[in-house]
Design a protein around this motif. Structure first.
Motif, PDB file in Angstrom:
ATOM      1  N   THR A   1      -5.721  -1.133   0.765  1.00  0.00           N
ATOM      2  CA  THR A   1      -4.547  -1.320  -0.097  1.00  0.00           C
ATOM      3  C   THR A   1      -4.769  -0.797  -1.505  1.00  0.00           C
ATOM      4  OG1 THR A   1      -5.323  -3.547  -0.674  1.00  0.00           O
ATOM      5  CG2 THR A   1      -3.790  -3.360   1.178  1.00  0.00           C
ATOM      6  N   GLY A   2      -5.874  -0.123  -1.743  1.00  0.00           N
ATOM      7  CA  GLY A   2      -6.210   0.310  -3.090  1.00  0.00           C
ATOM      8  C   GLY A   2      -7.424  -0.437  -3.585  1.00  0.00           C
TER       9      GLY A   2
ATOM     10  N   THR B   1      -2.241  -3.341  -6.189  1.00  0.00           N
ATOM     11  CA  THR B   1      -1.222  -2.347  -5.860  1.00  0.00           C
ATOM     12  C   THR B   1       0.102  -2.999  -5.473  1.00  0.00           C
ATOM     13  OG1 THR B   1      -2.928  -0.843  -5.061  1.00  0.00           O
ATOM     14  CG2 THR B   1      -0.669  -0.398  -4.369  1.00  0.00           C
TER      15      THR B   1
ATOM     16  N   CYS C   1       6.070  -0.306 -14.298  1.00  0.00           N
ATOM     17  CA  CYS C   1       4.804  -1.006 -14.038  1.00  0.00           C
ATOM     18  C   CYS C   1       4.438  -1.891 -15.221  1.00  0.00           C
ATOM     19  CB  CYS C   1       3.693  -0.011 -13.771  1.00  0.00           C
ATOM     20  SG  CYS C   1       3.977   1.019 -12.305  1.00  0.00           S
TER      21      CYS C   1
ATOM     22  N   ALA D   1       4.844   3.293  -7.913  1.00  0.00           N
ATOM     23  CA  ALA D   1       3.501   2.863  -7.514  1.00  0.00           C
ATOM     24  C   ALA D   1       2.820   2.261  -8.735  1.00  0.00           C
ATOM     25  CB  ALA D   1       2.693   4.033  -6.962  1.00  0.00           C
TER      26      ALA D   1
ATOM     27  N   ALA E   1      -6.454   5.851 -10.437  1.00  0.00           N
ATOM     28  CA  ALA E   1      -5.143   5.434 -10.940  1.00  0.00           C
ATOM     29  C   ALA E   1      -5.231   5.136 -12.436  1.00  0.00           C
ATOM     30  CB  ALA E   1      -4.667   4.188 -10.199  1.00  0.00           C
TER      31      ALA E   1
ATOM     32  N   TYR F   1      -4.021   1.674  -7.262  1.00  0.00           N
ATOM     33  CA  TYR F   1      -3.900   2.113  -5.872  1.00  0.00           C
ATOM     34  C   TYR F   1      -5.015   3.077  -5.485  1.00  0.00           C
ATOM     35  CZ  TYR F   1      -1.199   5.356  -8.748  1.00  0.00           C
ATOM     36  OH  TYR F   1      -0.777   6.181  -9.750  1.00  0.00           O
TER      37      TYR F   1
ATOM     38  N   ARG G   1       0.853  -1.195   0.000  1.00  0.00           N
ATOM     39  CA  ARG G   1       0.000   0.000   0.000  1.00  0.00           C
ATOM     40  C   ARG G   1       0.880   1.232   0.000  1.00  0.00           C
ATOM     41  NH1 ARG G   1       0.083   3.109   4.381  1.00  0.00           N
ATOM     42  NH2 ARG G   1       0.400   2.236   6.475  1.00  0.00           N
TER      43      ARG G   1
END
Length: 890
Positions: free
Chosen positions: A839-840, A856, A888, A872, A880, A876, A765
């Protein structure tokens, strides 16, 4: 080879239960909406007709599946493998069929590995027992076959002239010694050296050396292949029914299929060369399985066994393989298949679960009109690759001319700003270790859960109340050991969601209050199997007990170990719904009733490998001005530290090694006195001082080296202390990148005084202060800090993960209906649970038991007293972006 029916009239798929779902997901698995979904590795799927079903049932299903891939011409690379007695190696059919009649204006795959091994295997099958060709003759034969297939080798070969009788005189001497040397001997020598380097010596792509267990400095490629022939040709000379003959065929099938799977890796995306971006759909292999003892049955089952042996251990998505027919009991036992239905199997087509699946098909639907599978519609190309190449070359020439006229416009200096700042871990405000009171804290949270269990039981007279089991490792007894264990923050997250659930139940009659039984599974989960077996025995006897004590699900398994892997498998055998927490190894996916909650190691390692290779995180050597900002460069080399026989560590290390673009040194590190084996090319360390020496040696040879740490946190602390004590290579800082295993320790200030340590580690997170964190994340952190103000792990993700994981399980229980049985909870879990959590965004695929979609994953930089999120990835927050930049992986 039997030819497939190429008529335009479609064959119909039997209208069995779940056929609608299967048809839909079959088409999208072959031709997904987004190209990145081709990276999934679907399992081997077996559609099993009944034992007394006629052959026409098998052919009807095969033809229905094939027709959808191209009724008139191939829209998708595919082939149907009809097992016949005179074709012992079905991989020969597979490679030949996939290369034949490719989709229009498309050049999706080449098969250099397959055709080379096919030529070798053909020679082995033709050679006499004990009288192989020899390495040189085998090389010459295979090169000649390569030349016959065209290209530059073919052009040079034919320039050498016809293979006729020797020519006399000076002209003949010139032709034989000079011209043939230039057109045949030298190109063949160069080609053989390239094959040796590519197939054996290369650390990244030397698949043949790995397959034959040959080290990088071992025998040349054709010597290895000649040795294979010498071993297998005596076996192949025996009667076909002889077990050793079948063993020889199996060895060749494995070799040939491994080569084909290497060729079927997903081509590079985003390159200029049009040949590299032509696969827009997944290759498909359809396999007929004749009844046991029928002609071709051995060949089909041999192919499927070989595929199962190779599929789980190979990188890359591979083809979709669907077998139809009559699998024998021995085949199903060898494959360890999971029996399911069409509806469930349809969801697995989008997962990366290597476990094979068998779906029994009923006879009755074959007696009725079936369902047509509409042809897939992959992207079409309006121009051939040659035309695209001409256009791109013209554009490139224009750019080069413009660049020559204004060269300064195209030059971009590399970014040398260190990711997350240039200050080391000790440069912040946190300079002292946080006090840890393990016994007190652990007992406090257990008391809170027990009290909330009593509150939940009060609802039992008016509504359903049920129980979930949380498996935790046995808590440490010392403060030192507690920092290496995430049990306390995980328990606190569970307690927080249980409180929220009970409070909601007071006003919402649809909520099912849940009791939580915390069960200890030994230190490091070493007794997980015993604990699970005790639970299974209790579940078998629970009908006589109180309803609120009925167990409807399991939480936990916070570590990926061989014991927790086996525990998940055994619970899956009784259909127990399970939601994991921070166990991340892909190999934990042992059951269709287990839902891992955090991104798998394959996802994490891919992100971390791209981060290390593309972002400046390693301090440049030779910086002497202490007042000037430090400069950093990407990691060109990685020292991968792994723990042997540790599922989490080996899984993460292997996947990082596969994904990392730079060079690597692998060190197996374990501090106990038990002997352990290492792989070829891997170093070994049994003490922290020994490991420090090996890491320093790598740093001296390659200053742009980062340490990728997959061993446990306790070992890391021993390494850091030994590095600090020795002080031999810390003058230029040491960059370490690790997994979530390091988070617990880093946040307690264990490394606060190490001004030479640049530490990056993953988490699940975003920190509360991060602007990208969602309102739900910030609200959870505020509640947690208010309830546990002295907690050293307040920025850790363990509590948020367990909070959301319990939310998932309780949501499934709420949706399970009035009876609240385990079977209905499983159905609810497969029904696309989605919410915005601590945690998203949490969103599971419909009917899939893999991790949540776009879960996430954060990389934290430990500096300035509080961790900073330098990467990140995933959803999230609700806002996003769906398409995210490197590192990513969408």
């Amino acid at each position: 080879m039997r030819s497939a029916n190429n008529s335009v009239e479609p064959s119909s798929f039997p209208d069995d239960a779940g056929a609608d779902y299967f048809i839909r997901e079959y088409r999208t698995a072959v031709n997904p909406a987004r190209r990145d979904l081709l990276e999934n590795k679907p399992p081997l799927l077996i559609l099993s007709t009944s034992a007394d079903a006629p052959e026409s049932h098998t052919h009807r299903v095969l033809e229905a599946l094939r027709w959808a891939l191209g009724p008139e011409y191939k829209r998708v690379p595919h082939t149907v493998l009809y097992a016949e007695e005179d074709v012992p190696l079905l991989t020969v059919q597979a490679g030949t069929g996939l290369e034949f009649d490719i989709p229009r204006r498309s050049t999706p795959d080449r098969f250099p590995n397959f055709w080379l091994m096919a030529d070798v295997v053909a020679q082995i099958q033709e050679s006499r027992p004990g009288g192989g060709l020899g390495a040189r003759k085998l090389r010459d034969h295979v090169y000649r076959q390569r030349a016959e297939r065209g290209g530059l080798p073919g052009l040079l070969w034919h320039m050498g002239g016809a293979d006729t009788a020797p020519i006399g005189g000076v002209y003949g001497f010139f032709v034989g010694l000079v011209w043939h040397s230039l057109t045949r001997t030298l190109p063949r020598w160069i080609w053989a050296r390239r094959q040796n380097r590519r197939l054996v010596r290369s650390k990244r792509s030397g698949w043949l050396g790995k397959h034959l267990n040959a080290t990088a400095g071992g025998a040349p490629v054709f010597e290895l292949l000649d040795q294979v022939g010498a071993r297998q040709s005596p076996r192949l000379s025996l009667e076909p029914s002889h077990p050793r003959h079948k063993e020889g065929l199996t060895a060749l099938e494995l070799l040939l299929l491994r080569a084909l799977l290497e060729d079927l890796r997903k081509p590079a995306v985003g390159r200029l060369l049009p040949k590299r971006r032509r696969r827009v759909a997944r290759p498909v292999l359809l396999v007929e399985i004749p009844p046991e003892g029928a002609p071709g049955a051995d060949a089909a089952e041999r192919f499927l066994r070989a595929l199962h042996t190779l599929q789980a251990g190979l990188d890359g998505p591979g083809p979709l393989v669907i077998a139809v027919g009559h699998p024998s009991g021995s085949l199903q036992a060898d494959l360890g298949v999971e029996c399911t239905n069409l509806r469930r199997a349809s969801s697995l087509l989008h997962s990366s679960n290597p476990r094979p699946v068998v779906v029994p098909l009923e006879d009755e639907p074959f007696e009725r009109p079936g369902l047509q599978i509409p042809p897939v519609q992959p992207r079409k190309f309006t121009m051939g690759w040659r035309a695209v190449t001409a256009v791109e070359l013209t554009a490139l020439a224009t750019l080069l001319v413009g660049g020559a006229l204004a060269p300064g416009f195209w030059e971009t200096p590399p970014d040398t700003r260190c990711v997350g700042g240039d200050r080391p871990a000790a440069a912040g405000s946190q300079t002292e270790r946080v006090e840890v009171r393990p016994k007190e804290w652990y007992q406090d949270v257990l008391n809170r859960i027990n009290k909330q269990n009593q509150e939940a039981e009060k609802y039992a007279d008016e509504r359903a109340v049920r129980t979930v089991v949380l498996f935790e490792s046995t808590p440490p007894t010392t403060a030192e050991d507690t920092i290496f264990d995430g049990a306390i923050p995980e328990l606190r997250g569970v307690a927080m969601w249980q409180q929220r659930l009970i409070e909601d139940a007071a006003s919402d009659a649809s909520r099912v209050p849940l009791r939580v039984e915390v069960r200890k599974a030994g230190a490091g989960f070493r007794e997980a199997v015993r604990a699970v077996r005790d639970l299974i025995r209790e579940v078998g006897q629970e009908n006589s007990g109180k309803a609120y004590k009925q167990i409807v699900g399991v939480l936990g398994f916070a570590q990926s170990t061989k014991e927790t892997q086996e525990a998940v498998k055994e619970l899956g055998g009784i259909g127990m719904p399970m939601v994991g927490t921070t166990a991340t190894a892909d190999e934990m996916q042992q059951s269709g009733s287990y839902w891992p909650f955090t991104p798998a190691n394959s996802t994490e390692a891919g992100i971390e490998a791209a981060f290390a290779a593309d972002f400046p995180l390693v301090a440049k050597p030779g910086q002497t001005d202490p007042h000037a900002p430090a400069e950093c460069v990407p990691a060109g080399h990685a020292v991968i530290v792994r723990t042997p026989d540790d599922l989490y560590s080996e899984s993460l290390a292997d996947r990082f090694q596969q994904a990392f673009k730079g060079g690597e040194t692998v060190i197996s590190f374990r501090q106990d006195s038990q002997p352990f084996a290492t792989q070829a090319g891997t170093q070994k360390a049994t003490t922290a001082d020994q490991l420090v020496g090996q890491v320093c040696q790598a740093l001296k040879a390659e200053p742009d080296t980062a340490v990728y740490w997959t061993a446990r946190a306790k070992d890391f602390t021993a390494f850091v202390r030994a590095m600090d004590t020795n002080g031999t290579c810390i003058e230029n800082d040491l960059t370490v990148l690790g997994g979530n295993e390091l988070t617990n320790v880093a946040l307690t200030g264990q490394y606060a005084d190490k001004d030479w340590l640049r530490l990056y580690h993953s988490a699940h997170r975003l920190p509360e202060e991060d602007s990208r964190a969602s309102a739900k994340t910030k609200d959870f952190v505020r509640q947690y800090n208010r309830q546990y103000p002295q907690d050293p792990w307040r920025q850790d993700g363990h509590s948020a993960v367990s909070y959301d994981a319990f939310h998932v399980l309780s949501r499934a229980v709420d949706n399970a209906g009035s009876t609240v049985r385990r079977e209905s909870v499983l159905t609810a879990l497969r029904n696309n649970i989605t919410f915005d959590g601590a945690t998203g965004v949490v969103s599971f695929s419909e009917f899939s038991s893999g991790p949540p979609k776009r879960k996430t994953l954060v990389i934290l930089r430990q500096s300035a007293g509080e961790p900073e999120a330098v990467v990140a990835c995933g959803a999230y927050s609700l806002t996003a972006p769906k398409q995210q930049d490197s590192p990513c992986r969408d």
